[in-house]
Design a protein around this motif. Structure first.
Motif, PDB file in Angstrom:
ATOM      1  N   GLN A  85       0.833  -1.204   0.000  1.00  9.12           N
ATOM      2  CA  GLN A  85       0.000   0.000   0.000  1.00  9.12           C
ATOM      3  C   GLN A  85       0.869   1.257   0.000  1.00  9.12           C
ATOM      4  OE1 GLN A  85      -2.206  -1.150   3.518  1.00  9.12           O
ATOM      5  NE2 GLN A  85      -4.108  -1.197   2.340  1.00  9.12           N
ATOM      6  N   ARG A  91       3.919   1.503  -1.216  1.00 10.77           N
ATOM      7  CA  ARG A  91       4.521   1.602  -2.545  1.00 10.77           C
ATOM      8  C   ARG A  91       3.543   2.251  -3.527  1.00 10.77           C
ATOM      9  NH1 ARG A  91       5.587  -3.282  -2.771  1.00 10.77           N
ATOM     10  NH2 ARG A  91       7.565  -3.144  -1.694  1.00 10.77           N
ATOM     11  N   LYS A  92       2.276   1.854  -3.458  1.00 12.71           N
ATOM     12  CA  LYS A  92       1.235   2.437  -4.314  1.00 12.71           C
ATOM     13  C   LYS A  92       1.065   3.923  -4.010  1.00 12.71           C
ATOM     14  CE  LYS A  92      -2.388   2.464  -7.042  1.00 12.71           C
ATOM     15  NZ  LYS A  92      -2.159   3.160  -8.267  1.00 12.71           N
ATOM     16  N   GLU A  98       3.910   5.767  -5.606  1.00  5.46           N
ATOM     17  CA  GLU A  98       3.709   5.891  -7.047  1.00  5.46           C
ATOM     18  C   GLU A  98       2.697   6.985  -7.379  1.00  5.46           C
ATOM     19  OE1 GLU A  98       2.509   1.952  -8.154  1.00  5.46           O
ATOM     20  OE2 GLU A  98       4.538   1.151  -7.982  1.00  5.46           O
ATOM     21  N   ASP A  99       1.669   7.108  -6.561  1.00  6.50           N
ATOM     22  CA  ASP A  99       0.621   8.108  -6.782  1.00  6.50           C
ATOM     23  C   ASP A  99       1.023   9.514  -6.336  1.00  6.50           C
ATOM     24  OD1 ASP A  99      -0.976   6.100  -7.784  1.00  6.50           O
ATOM     25  OD2 ASP A  99      -2.141   5.844  -5.934  1.00  6.50           O
TER      26      ASP A  99
END
Length: 101
Positions: free
Chosen positions: A47, A49-50, A53-54
């Motif tokens: 989560q 890492r996501k 990225e966002d």
């Protein structure tokens, strides 16, 4: 209601985080590992890492995800801005542990 001791502890945690950010040398000390950031935010590493990225540092306003080669790191100052006040003590503990290394 929040008691006085809780408010004092929160203020102390805020001051400690601000002092650490101000005193830290440029470079790696102003970033934390993805694993540590996931612990601080109370989410899984996937989560986090996501979220990185966002919310890319330097691309998104207030972004904190920093790609260091193949690994994600988290830029501390904008990351702290996204956290609830209750998580600041965990930021403090992670920073203290890293300074001992």
């Amino acid at each position: 209601m929040i008691d006085t001791a809780s408010i004092a502890a929160t203020v102390q945690a805020l001051r400690a985080v601000a002092d650490q950010l101000e005193e830290a040398p440029l470079g790696a000390m102003r970033r934390m590992r993805l694993k540590d950031a996931a612990y601080v935010a109370g989410v899984s590493e996937a989560q986090m890492r996501k979220r990185c990225e966002d919310n890319r540092f330097g691309i998104e306003p207030g972004g904190y995800g920093f790609k260091n080669g193949a690994r994600w790191e988290v830029v501390i100052a904008p990351f702290v801005d996204t956290l609830p006040v209750s998580a600041l003590r965990r930021v403090n503990s992670v920073n203290r542990a890293r300074m001992r290394e």
